[in-house]
Structures are given as C-alpha cells and as structure tokens.
Design a protein around this motif. Structure first.
Motif, PDB file in Angstrom:
ATOM      1  N   SER A  45       0.815  -1.213   0.000  1.00 54.73           N
ATOM      2  CA  SER A  45       0.000   0.000   0.000  1.00 54.73           C
ATOM      3  C   SER A  45       0.846   1.260   0.000  1.00 54.73           C
ATOM      4  O   SER A  45       0.341   2.347  -0.253  1.00 54.73           O
ATOM      5  CB  SER A  45      -0.907  -0.003   1.236  1.00 54.73           C
ATOM      6  OG  SER A  45      -0.129  -0.108   2.419  1.00 54.73           O
ATOM      7  N   MET A 160      -2.945  -6.058  -5.391  1.00 56.11           N
ATOM      8  CA  MET A 160      -3.976  -6.727  -4.610  1.00 56.11           C
ATOM      9  C   MET A 160      -3.476  -8.059  -4.043  1.00 56.11           C
ATOM     10  O   MET A 160      -3.806  -8.433  -2.914  1.00 56.11           O
ATOM     11  CB  MET A 160      -5.227  -6.956  -5.466  1.00 56.11           C
ATOM     12  CG  MET A 160      -5.982  -5.695  -5.835  1.00 56.11           C
ATOM     13  SD  MET A 160      -6.733  -4.833  -4.419  1.00 56.11           S
ATOM     14  CE  MET A 160      -5.471  -3.605  -4.049  1.00 56.11           C
ATOM     15  N   THR A 161      -2.669  -8.767  -4.834  1.00 59.10           N
ATOM     16  CA  THR A 161      -2.093 -10.019  -4.339  1.00 59.10           C
ATOM     17  C   THR A 161      -1.156  -9.746  -3.167  1.00 59.10           C
ATOM     18  O   THR A 161      -1.156 -10.468  -2.162  1.00 59.10           O
ATOM     19  CB  THR A 161      -1.323 -10.747  -5.458  1.00 59.10           C
ATOM     20  OG1 THR A 161      -2.214 -11.042  -6.531  1.00 59.10           O
ATOM     21  CG2 THR A 161      -0.718 -12.060  -4.953  1.00 59.10           C
ATOM     22  N   LEU A 163      -1.320  -7.335  -1.056  1.00 55.01           N
ATOM     23  CA  LEU A 163      -2.072  -6.900   0.121  1.00 55.01           C
ATOM     24  C   LEU A 163      -2.944  -7.999   0.716  1.00 55.01           C
ATOM     25  O   LEU A 163      -3.036  -8.139   1.942  1.00 55.01           O
ATOM     26  CB  LEU A 163      -2.963  -5.706  -0.254  1.00 55.01           C
ATOM     27  CG  LEU A 163      -2.250  -4.379  -0.538  1.00 55.01           C
ATOM     28  CD1 LEU A 163      -3.247  -3.359  -1.066  1.00 55.01           C
ATOM     29  CD2 LEU A 163      -1.575  -3.865   0.718  1.00 55.01           C
ATOM     30  N   TYR A 164      -3.604  -8.790  -0.147  1.00 51.29           N
ATOM     31  CA  TYR A 164      -4.626  -9.723   0.344  1.00 51.29           C
ATOM     32  C   TYR A 164      -4.403 -11.181  -0.051  1.00 51.29           C
ATOM     33  O   TYR A 164      -5.244 -12.035   0.277  1.00 51.29           O
ATOM     34  CB  TYR A 164      -6.005  -9.280  -0.166  1.00 51.29           C
ATOM     35  CG  TYR A 164      -6.352  -7.863   0.204  1.00 51.29           C
ATOM     36  CD1 TYR A 164      -6.585  -7.504   1.528  1.00 51.29           C
ATOM     37  CD2 TYR A 164      -6.438  -6.871  -0.773  1.00 51.29           C
ATOM     38  CE1 TYR A 164      -6.906  -6.193   1.868  1.00 51.29           C
ATOM     39  CE2 TYR A 164      -6.753  -5.561  -0.444  1.00 51.29           C
ATOM     40  CZ  TYR A 164      -6.985  -5.228   0.881  1.00 51.29           C
ATOM     41  OH  TYR A 164      -7.287  -3.935   1.221  1.00 51.29           O
ATOM     42  N   ASP A 167      -7.382 -13.875  -0.996  1.00 55.52           N
ATOM     43  CA  ASP A 167      -8.649 -13.632  -0.298  1.00 55.52           C
ATOM     44  C   ASP A 167      -9.536 -12.779  -1.203  1.00 55.52           C
ATOM     45  O   ASP A 167      -9.565 -11.551  -1.115  1.00 55.52           O
ATOM     46  CB  ASP A 167      -8.389 -12.922   1.035  1.00 55.52           C
ATOM     47  CG  ASP A 167      -9.630 -12.891   1.923  1.00 55.52           C
ATOM     48  OD1 ASP A 167     -10.750 -12.881   1.374  1.00 55.52           O
ATOM     49  OD2 ASP A 167      -9.483 -12.883   3.164  1.00 55.52           O
ATOM     50  N   TRP A 168     -10.258 -13.436  -2.089  1.00 52.48           N
ATOM     51  CA  TRP A 168     -11.025 -12.738  -3.114  1.00 52.48           C
ATOM     52  C   TRP A 168     -12.124 -11.851  -2.535  1.00 52.48           C
ATOM     53  O   TRP A 168     -12.488 -10.824  -3.116  1.00 52.48           O
ATOM     54  CB  TRP A 168     -11.616 -13.720  -4.120  1.00 52.48           C
ATOM     55  CG  TRP A 168     -12.509 -14.763  -3.524  1.00 52.48           C
ATOM     56  CD1 TRP A 168     -12.136 -15.966  -2.980  1.00 52.48           C
ATOM     57  CD2 TRP A 168     -13.934 -14.699  -3.415  1.00 52.48           C
ATOM     58  NE1 TRP A 168     -13.242 -16.656  -2.534  1.00 52.48           N
ATOM     59  CE2 TRP A 168     -14.359 -15.903  -2.801  1.00 52.48           C
ATOM     60  CE3 TRP A 168     -14.884 -13.760  -3.790  1.00 52.48           C
ATOM     61  CZ2 TRP A 168     -15.703 -16.176  -2.532  1.00 52.48           C
ATOM     62  CZ3 TRP A 168     -16.236 -14.030  -3.530  1.00 52.48           C
ATOM     63  CH2 TRP A 168     -16.616 -15.228  -2.915  1.00 52.48           C
ATOM     64  N   LYS A 170     -11.946 -10.057   0.295  1.00 45.73           N
ATOM     65  CA  LYS A 170     -11.333  -8.790   0.710  1.00 45.73           C
ATOM     66  C   LYS A 170     -10.959  -7.935  -0.497  1.00 45.73           C
ATOM     67  O   LYS A 170     -11.067  -6.704  -0.466  1.00 45.73           O
ATOM     68  CB  LYS A 170     -10.095  -9.067   1.576  1.00 45.73           C
ATOM     69  CG  LYS A 170     -10.408  -9.560   2.981  1.00 45.73           C
ATOM     70  CD  LYS A 170      -9.143  -9.680   3.814  1.00 45.73           C
ATOM     71  CE  LYS A 170      -9.475 -10.109   5.238  1.00 45.73           C
ATOM     72  NZ  LYS A 170      -8.241 -10.252   6.071  1.00 45.73           N
ATOM     73  N   ILE A 171     -10.492  -8.597  -1.557  1.00 41.33           N
ATOM     74  CA  ILE A 171     -10.139  -7.866  -2.775  1.00 41.33           C
ATOM     75  C   ILE A 171     -11.375  -7.192  -3.360  1.00 41.33           C
ATOM     76  O   ILE A 171     -11.344  -6.008  -3.724  1.00 41.33           O
ATOM     77  CB  ILE A 171      -9.492  -8.810  -3.802  1.00 41.33           C
ATOM     78  CG1 ILE A 171      -8.136  -9.309  -3.292  1.00 41.33           C
ATOM     79  CG2 ILE A 171      -9.319  -8.110  -5.158  1.00 41.33           C
ATOM     80  CD1 ILE A 171      -7.537 -10.432  -4.108  1.00 41.33           C
ATOM     81  N   ASP A 173     -14.132  -6.363  -1.830  1.00 36.49           N
ATOM     82  CA  ASP A 173     -14.567  -5.282  -0.940  1.00 36.49           C
ATOM     83  C   ASP A 173     -13.726  -4.029  -1.163  1.00 36.49           C
ATOM     84  O   ASP A 173     -14.248  -2.915  -1.208  1.00 36.49           O
ATOM     85  CB  ASP A 173     -14.449  -5.713   0.525  1.00 36.49           C
ATOM     86  CG  ASP A 173     -15.536  -6.704   0.936  1.00 36.49           C
ATOM     87  OD1 ASP A 173     -16.544  -6.813   0.203  1.00 36.49           O
ATOM     88  OD2 ASP A 173     -15.376  -7.360   1.975  1.00 36.49           O
ATOM     89  N   ALA A 174     -12.403  -4.215  -1.311  1.00 36.98           N
ATOM     90  CA  ALA A 174     -11.505  -3.074  -1.528  1.00 36.98           C
ATOM     91  C   ALA A 174     -11.848  -2.349  -2.828  1.00 36.98           C
ATOM     92  O   ALA A 174     -11.829  -1.113  -2.892  1.00 36.98           O
ATOM     93  CB  ALA A 174     -10.050  -3.553  -1.546  1.00 36.98           C
ATOM     94  N   ALA A 257      -6.498 -12.575  -7.954  1.00 36.91           N
ATOM     95  CA  ALA A 257      -6.708 -11.164  -7.639  1.00 36.91           C
ATOM     96  C   ALA A 257      -7.252 -10.417  -8.852  1.00 36.91           C
ATOM     97  O   ALA A 257      -8.184  -9.607  -8.735  1.00 36.91           O
ATOM     98  CB  ALA A 257      -5.399 -10.524  -7.170  1.00 36.91           C
TER      99      ALA A 257
END
Length: 302
Positions: A45, A160-161, A163-164, A167-168, A170-171, A173-174, A257
């Motif tokens: 991030s 995204m990978t 960060l998460y 976890d699809w 959470k991705i 949602d982001a 992701a």
C-alpha cells in the motif's frame, strides 16, 4: 506507403512490445511479445523502490523487445517507449528510466494516470467501437475511462495479491469501496490488459503458442464465467495452474486477484459481462506516431 511501427510498454507486471505495419490508412498486426518483469515486486500500500532481480528482469526484457523491433526493421524514429504505473510509482523510477533510455537510445515517457486511461480507451475503440467504458487492469493499477471521465485506482493484480493474497472477498470489498465515490456511467464495458487477455485465452481454450489477437479480440466475458474460473483456479496450486490453457506463464500467482477485481467492477456497474479488446494503449501509441507523421489512420486489421 508502407512502414513498420513499434511500441514498448513497461507496466507494473510485464514489458510488452507491439509491431504493426501501416499501409492504406490501416494499422495491421505483425507481432507482439510479453515478458514478465514484476518490477513492482513486493509492492504494497506504500511506496517501493525497483531494485535487484526486478530491474535485471526489466533490462533483459527491454533487450528482447529491441531484438524484436530490429527483426521487423522498425526504425528508431518509428518506435515509442513508455512506462505506466511501474516507474510512476517507484521511488527511483527516474533512475530506472535513465537506464532504459541509455539502453534503447530512445526517450522513455512516463504516462500520467489520466494519459494511461485515455490511451487505453483510444486503443480499445480503434478495434472495438460502441463501448461506453473501458477498463485496463494492470499489475499496479486499474484505469477506467469514458467519454467524459478518467480514473486510476491502485487496484492492480500484483498490488492486490501483495495486500490480500488470494482472499477474493477482501479484494472485491476493496474494489467496491474504491469505486463507491467515482462517477462512472455507461452500459457497455470493454476490457484490456493482461488479466483480460488471459481470461479470453482461457475462455477460448487456446494454448499460449497459438496466440493471435484476432482469436480473442471481441471475446465476451460474463460475470458467471469469472466466478466459475476463479473457483476452478482457486482449487489448484500455483504450480498446477501452469497447465491451464491460456494462462500466461508468470501470472499464476496473481490471476485470482485479477479476476476478483474485474468481478467487483462488473458488480459495481451492475453489468453481467464485458467485451475483451486486444487493442489497447500500445495500438493507440502506434496510431499517434503515424498521425504525427501525417499518416491518416482510419482503422486496424487484426
């Protein structure tokens, strides 16, 4: 008049090279190459610096792209080299830019987010008219553009990978949170970029050795297909994914992701599908080069 034009795009995840021919007011596909560089390796991030193996891979990919351009007789005056999110975000991006310029003996333009979004849309519409919105999903960012708007979000597949992981939920949602305040309107969506190309190749069941833009350009990708493909790939290990037809080697760890970002985009826009365009900002750059030399471009041939 016939002339070859070449464009090289250094993105967050890969370096791509396109060679097209110009004749009779048309751009014609001749060849393309893609090399995974992952210059944004470790991106999260915050800020990052491109170093070590990432830079070595990038420079090796630049050399391969130059070989391709030389093999097709593309003159330097007909070559455009540019970078998108990779060098724009890196703390030492300008140092890497200078290294590439010395190697190429050509200037390297670092595109702004709005320039990247604009060119992605222009390229897509060269080969796929009638679409209100175009998205370009790269490794570091997601560009969205329409006739009167252009956005860049830090939602790329590599980022995204990092960060998460996979976890699809959470991705997604982001992505939906990031898109919530954007004023995006349109009923027909076109997509470009590596993840979209991979999805089109997989949908067609084509091995990478049989790639040609005409085989996947215009492919419809539905929300249902995205969900089914995500579940299928999620059940496989990264190594097992190497055997999936159409999945570009080197993208096995970021494909979940990428799919999740596109799913969330479609859901946010209340759309059931999008159309893949294999003409993107590389094509737009070639068209712009031709036009700057007084050559009129009326269309493309894939």
């Amino acid at each position: 008049m016939y002339v070859n034009l070449g464009a090289v795009d250094l993105g967050s995840n890969s370096l791509r090279c396109l060679v097209v021919g110009y004749a009779k007011k048309r751009l014609t596909y001749r060849a393309s190459g893609l090399w995974i560089t992952r210059i944004t390796e470790g991106i999260g991030s915050g800020s990052f610096v491109a170093e070590g193996r990432a830079v070595d891979r990038t420079m090796a990919a630049v050399r391969e792209a130059l070989k391709m351009l030389d093999a097709f007789g593309v003159e330097k005056s007909m070559t455009k080299v540019f970078a998108t999110e990779s060098l724009r975000a890196a703390g030492n991006g300008h140092s890497i830019k200078m290294m590439i310029e010395q190697l190429c003996a050509l200037p390297v333009d670092i595109l702004s987010p709005s320039e990247e979004a604009y060119l992605s849309r222009k390229g897509a519409l060269l080969g796929l008219g009638g679409h209100d919105v175009v998205f370009d999903l790269g490794g570091g960012s997601l560009e969205l553009s329409g006739e009167d708007f252009a956005y860049s979000f830090p939602l790329g597949a590599v980022r995204m990978t990092g960060l998460y992981g996979e976890d699809w939920k959470k991705i997604k949602d982001a992505v939906k949170i990031a898109l919530a305040g954007a004023k995006i309107h349109g009923k027909k969506l076109a997509g470009v970029g590596g993840t979209s190309s991979n999805l089109a190749m997989m949908a067609k069941g084509l091995p990478n050795s049989e790639y040609h833009p005409s085989k996947i350009h215009g492919c419809k990708i539905s929300l249902e297909y995205l969900a089914l493909t995500r579940r299928r790939l999620k059940s496989l290990s990264v190594d097992e994914r190497k055997n999936v037809l159409g999945l570009e080697r080197g993208r096995e760890d970021i494909i979940i992701a990428g799919i999740s970002v596109i799913e969330a985009l479609l859901e946010s826009l209340n759309l059931k599908e999008y159309t893949h365009s294999e003409t993107d900002l590389l094509w737009a750059q070639c068209a712009a080069m031709a036009e700057s030399r007084g050559l009129e471009v009326e269309g493309i041939v894939l």
